[in-house]
Scaffold this motif. Structure first.
Motif, PDB file in Angstrom:
ATOM      1  N   VAL A   1       9.643  -1.531 -14.365  1.00 39.91           N
ATOM      2  CA  VAL A   1       9.782  -2.897 -14.878  1.00 39.91           C
ATOM      3  C   VAL A   1      11.147  -3.048 -15.554  1.00 39.91           C
ATOM      4  O   VAL A   1      11.506  -2.244 -16.420  1.00 39.91           O
ATOM      5  N   PRO A   2      11.918  -4.081 -15.173  1.00 42.40           N
ATOM      6  CA  PRO A   2      13.265  -4.250 -15.741  1.00 42.40           C
ATOM      7  C   PRO A   2      13.224  -4.535 -17.237  1.00 42.40           C
ATOM      8  O   PRO A   2      12.210  -4.991 -17.786  1.00 42.40           O
ATOM      9  N   ALA A   3      14.367  -4.285 -17.875  1.00 38.89           N
ATOM     10  CA  ALA A   3      14.497  -4.574 -19.302  1.00 38.89           C
ATOM     11  C   ALA A   3      14.226  -6.049 -19.567  1.00 38.89           C
ATOM     12  O   ALA A   3      14.644  -6.923 -18.809  1.00 38.89           O
ATOM     13  N   GLY A   4      13.510  -6.302 -20.628  1.00 39.99           N
ATOM     14  CA  GLY A   4      13.248  -7.679 -21.027  1.00 39.99           C
ATOM     15  C   GLY A   4      12.134  -8.368 -20.264  1.00 39.99           C
ATOM     16  O   GLY A   4      11.873  -9.554 -20.468  1.00 39.99           O
ATOM     17  N   LYS A   5      11.469  -7.637 -19.373  1.00 37.68           N
ATOM     18  CA  LYS A   5      10.398  -8.242 -18.569  1.00 37.68           C
ATOM     19  C   LYS A   5       9.061  -7.551 -18.838  1.00 37.68           C
ATOM     20  O   LYS A   5       9.008  -6.422 -19.324  1.00 37.68           O
ATOM     21  N   THR A   6       7.998  -8.219 -18.496  1.00 44.05           N
ATOM     22  CA  THR A   6       6.661  -7.638 -18.495  1.00 44.05           C
ATOM     23  C   THR A   6       6.024  -7.959 -17.152  1.00 44.05           C
ATOM     24  O   THR A   6       6.091  -9.101 -16.681  1.00 44.05           O
ATOM     25  N   PHE A   7       5.432  -6.939 -16.536  1.00 46.22           N
ATOM     26  CA  PHE A   7       4.790  -7.119 -15.239  1.00 46.22           C
ATOM     27  C   PHE A   7       3.283  -7.095 -15.433  1.00 46.22           C
ATOM     28  O   PHE A   7       2.738  -6.209 -16.104  1.00 46.22           O
ATOM     29  N   TYR A   8       2.617  -8.090 -14.875  1.00 44.43           N
ATOM     30  CA  TYR A   8       1.163  -8.200 -14.967  1.00 44.43           C
ATOM     31  C   TYR A   8       0.580  -7.945 -13.576  1.00 44.43           C
ATOM     32  O   TYR A   8       0.806  -8.737 -12.654  1.00 44.43           O
ATOM     33  N   VAL A   9      -0.160  -6.862 -13.423  1.00 39.64           N
ATOM     34  CA  VAL A   9      -0.775  -6.534 -12.140  1.00 39.64           C
ATOM     35  C   VAL A   9      -2.083  -7.306 -12.027  1.00 39.64           C
ATOM     36  O   VAL A   9      -2.991  -7.128 -12.854  1.00 39.64           O
ATOM     37  N   VAL A  10      -2.183  -8.146 -11.024  1.00 38.46           N
ATOM     38  CA  VAL A  10      -3.327  -9.037 -10.874  1.00 38.46           C
ATOM     39  C   VAL A  10      -4.227  -8.608  -9.725  1.00 38.46           C
ATOM     40  O   VAL A  10      -5.436  -8.865  -9.737  1.00 38.46           O
ATOM     41  N   HIS A  11      -3.633  -7.950  -8.729  1.00 43.26           N
ATOM     42  CA  HIS A  11      -4.399  -7.666  -7.517  1.00 43.26           C
ATOM     43  C   HIS A  11      -3.964  -6.329  -6.920  1.00 43.26           C
ATOM     44  O   HIS A  11      -2.773  -6.027  -6.892  1.00 43.26           O
ATOM     45  N   CYS A  12      -4.923  -5.545  -6.486  1.00 42.00           N
ATOM     46  CA  CYS A  12      -4.645  -4.301  -5.773  1.00 42.00           C
ATOM     47  C   CYS A  12      -5.487  -4.253  -4.511  1.00 42.00           C
ATOM     48  O   CYS A  12      -6.660  -4.679  -4.527  1.00 42.00           O
ATOM     49  N   SER A  13      -4.893  -3.733  -3.444  1.00 41.53           N
ATOM     50  CA  SER A  13      -5.669  -3.604  -2.212  1.00 41.53           C
ATOM     51  C   SER A  13      -5.122  -2.452  -1.398  1.00 41.53           C
ATOM     52  O   SER A  13      -3.994  -1.986  -1.622  1.00 41.53           O
ATOM     53  N   PHE A  14      -5.945  -1.990  -0.465  1.00 42.16           N
ATOM     54  CA  PHE A  14      -5.494  -0.933   0.431  1.00 42.16           C
ATOM     55  C   PHE A  14      -6.269  -1.029   1.726  1.00 42.16           C
ATOM     56  O   PHE A  14      -7.352  -1.632   1.783  1.00 42.16           O
ATOM     57  N   ASN A  15      -5.701  -0.452   2.789  1.00 42.56           N
ATOM     58  CA  ASN A  15      -6.467  -0.244   4.006  1.00 42.56           C
ATOM     59  C   ASN A  15      -6.076   1.080   4.614  1.00 42.56           C
ATOM     60  O   ASN A  15      -5.008   1.632   4.332  1.00 42.56           O
ATOM     61  N   ILE A  16      -6.984   1.615   5.421  1.00 44.40           N
ATOM     62  CA  ILE A  16      -6.764   2.914   6.043  1.00 44.40           C
ATOM     63  C   ILE A  16      -7.513   2.947   7.361  1.00 44.40           C
ATOM     64  O   ILE A  16      -8.627   2.399   7.466  1.00 44.40           O
ATOM     65  N   ARG A  17      -6.890   3.547   8.369  1.00 45.16           N
ATOM     66  CA  ARG A  17      -7.565   3.685   9.653  1.00 45.16           C
ATOM     67  C   ARG A  17      -7.077   4.934  10.353  1.00 45.16           C
ATOM     68  O   ARG A  17      -6.002   5.446  10.064  1.00 45.16           O
ATOM     69  N   ALA A  18      -7.894   5.395  11.300  1.00 50.61           N
ATOM     70  CA  ALA A  18      -7.521   6.562  12.105  1.00 50.61           C
ATOM     71  C   ALA A  18      -6.438   6.172  13.100  1.00 50.61           C
ATOM     72  O   ALA A  18      -6.388   5.047  13.584  1.00 50.61           O
ATOM     73  N   ASN A  19      -5.552   7.110  13.382  1.00 51.37           N
ATOM     74  CA  ASN A  19      -4.480   6.844  14.352  1.00 51.37           C
ATOM     75  C   ASN A  19      -4.950   6.980  15.791  1.00 51.37           C
ATOM     76  O   ASN A  19      -4.481   6.270  16.678  1.00 51.37           O
ATOM     77  N   ALA A  20      -5.865   7.884  16.018  1.00 53.92           N
ATOM     78  CA  ALA A  20      -6.304   8.125  17.399  1.00 53.92           C
ATOM     79  C   ALA A  20      -7.505   7.250  17.727  1.00 53.92           C
ATOM     80  O   ALA A  20      -8.464   7.179  16.963  1.00 53.92           O
ATOM     81  N   ALA A  21      -7.458   6.629  18.882  1.00 52.40           N
ATOM     82  CA  ALA A  21      -8.562   5.764  19.308  1.00 52.40           C
ATOM     83  C   ALA A  21      -9.885   6.523  19.345  1.00 52.40           C
ATOM     84  O   ALA A  21     -10.952   5.964  19.073  1.00 52.40           O
ATOM     85  N   ALA A  22      -9.804   7.820  19.648  1.00 50.11           N
ATOM     86  CA  ALA A  22     -11.033   8.621  19.736  1.00 50.11           C
ATOM     87  C   ALA A  22     -11.737   8.710  18.387  1.00 50.11           C
ATOM     88  O   ALA A  22     -12.941   8.975  18.335  1.00 50.11           O
ATOM     89  N   ASN A  23     -11.008   8.472  17.293  1.00 45.76           N
ATOM     90  CA  ASN A  23     -11.591   8.558  15.945  1.00 45.76           C
ATOM     91  C   ASN A  23     -11.876   7.187  15.337  1.00 45.76           C
ATOM     92  O   ASN A  23     -12.220   7.096  14.156  1.00 45.76           O
ATOM     93  N   ALA A  24     -11.726   6.144  16.115  1.00 53.43           N
ATOM     94  CA  ALA A  24     -11.835   4.790  15.571  1.00 53.43           C
ATOM     95  C   ALA A  24     -13.198   4.516  14.950  1.00 53.43           C
ATOM     96  O   ALA A  24     -13.308   3.745  13.997  1.00 53.43           O
ATOM     97  N   ASN A  25     -14.225   5.142  15.467  1.00 46.74           N
ATOM     98  CA  ASN A  25     -15.563   4.883  14.932  1.00 46.74           C
ATOM     99  C   ASN A  25     -15.952   5.844  13.817  1.00 46.74           C
ATOM    100  O   ASN A  25     -17.049   5.740  13.269  1.00 46.74           O
ATOM    101  N   SER A  26     -15.040   6.750  13.472  1.00 48.85           N
ATOM    102  CA  SER A  26     -15.312   7.667  12.366  1.00 48.85           C
ATOM    103  C   SER A  26     -15.041   6.955  11.043  1.00 48.85           C
ATOM    104  O   SER A  26     -14.357   5.944  11.003  1.00 48.85           O
ATOM    105  N   GLN A  27     -15.578   7.493   9.979  1.00 49.28           N
ATOM    106  CA  GLN A  27     -15.285   6.937   8.662  1.00 49.28           C
ATOM    107  C   GLN A  27     -13.797   7.122   8.343  1.00 49.28           C
ATOM    108  O   GLN A  27     -13.206   8.138   8.692  1.00 49.28           O
ATOM    109  N   SER A  28     -13.228   6.129   7.719  1.00 47.63           N
ATOM    110  CA  SER A  28     -11.830   6.201   7.254  1.00 47.63           C
ATOM    111  C   SER A  28     -11.849   5.987   5.746  1.00 47.63           C
ATOM    112  O   SER A  28     -11.744   4.866   5.262  1.00 47.63           O
TER     113      SER A  28
END
Lengths: 140, 61
Positions: A50-77
């Motif tokens: 965070v730059p000098a003189g500023k305050t950052f307010y985190v309001v939202h967080c998100s993520f996604n994850i998936r398998a790279n190989a099509a053969a694993n697409a139905n596995s848990q990620s």
């Protein structure tokens, strides 16, 4: 408009949430990190000093994850995310899920000037995966 | 203003970070209303031994 309320000039005025206001005046910020090939317990991180003189307010967080190989697409990620601030004990925000997750932080996580905030994503899947993490909010 | 200065001052709305195969970090900054895209390749971002390898500004033509 219900009777007894002042005339809001046909939409020229409105009531803003702080986050909505931030986007309206251009002080909104988002931080994204991507890793396109992750093994079990490897991590990806979005960070912001965070730059000098500023305050950052985190309001939202998100993520996604998936398998790279099509053969694993139905596995848990499975993925985990940790929000941390250098020098501050603990994790103000934690999440995990199969395929991804998203949360509004209310109240926002406050990050002071000179502090570094990090959103760390951890691959908890046992196949080669790609993961994106994003944290967003406003900085004033 | 250099791209690194832009990052330090918070003169952006959106930042993305992508770790490169050589261990460097590619940082991309954009600012609403600004047609330019600002890129920075850096080692050890925010660390005492931080090293800026490359800066690039594109777009806006």
């Amino acid at each position: 408009m219900a009777s007894g309320y002042p005339d809001y000039e046909g939409g020229k005025r409105r009531v803003y949430s702080t986050a909505d206001w931030a986007a309206d005046v251009g002080v909104d910020k988002s931080f994204t990190a991507t890793d396109t090939s992750m093994a079990f317990e490897e991590t990806v991180e979005a960070s912001h000093l965070v730059p000098a003189g500023k305050t950052f307010y985190v309001v939202h967080c998100s993520f996604n994850i998936r398998a790279n190989a099509a053969a694993n697409a139905n596995s848990q990620s499975l993925g985990l995310v940790y929000l941390s601030i250098d020098g501050v004990a603990g994790f103000p925000f934690l999440d995990g899920g199969n395929g991804g997750g998203s949360s509004i932080l209310s109240p926002p996580v406050v990050v002071e000037a000179g502090q570094t905030v990090r959103l760390l994503g951890l691959c908890a899947a046992n196949q080669d995966s790609r993961m994106n993490v994003t944290m967003s909010g406003y900085e004033v | 203003m250099t791209v690194r200065e832009r990052l330090a001052r918070g003169e952006f709305n959106h930042m993305s970070q992508a770790l490169q195969p050589d261990g460097s970090l590619l940082v991309t900054l954009t600012k609403r209303g600004d047609p330019h895209v600002y890129r920075l390749t850096v080692l050890h971002l925010y660390q005492p031994d931080e090293q800026v390898l490359r800066e690039e500004t594109s777009g806006g033509d």
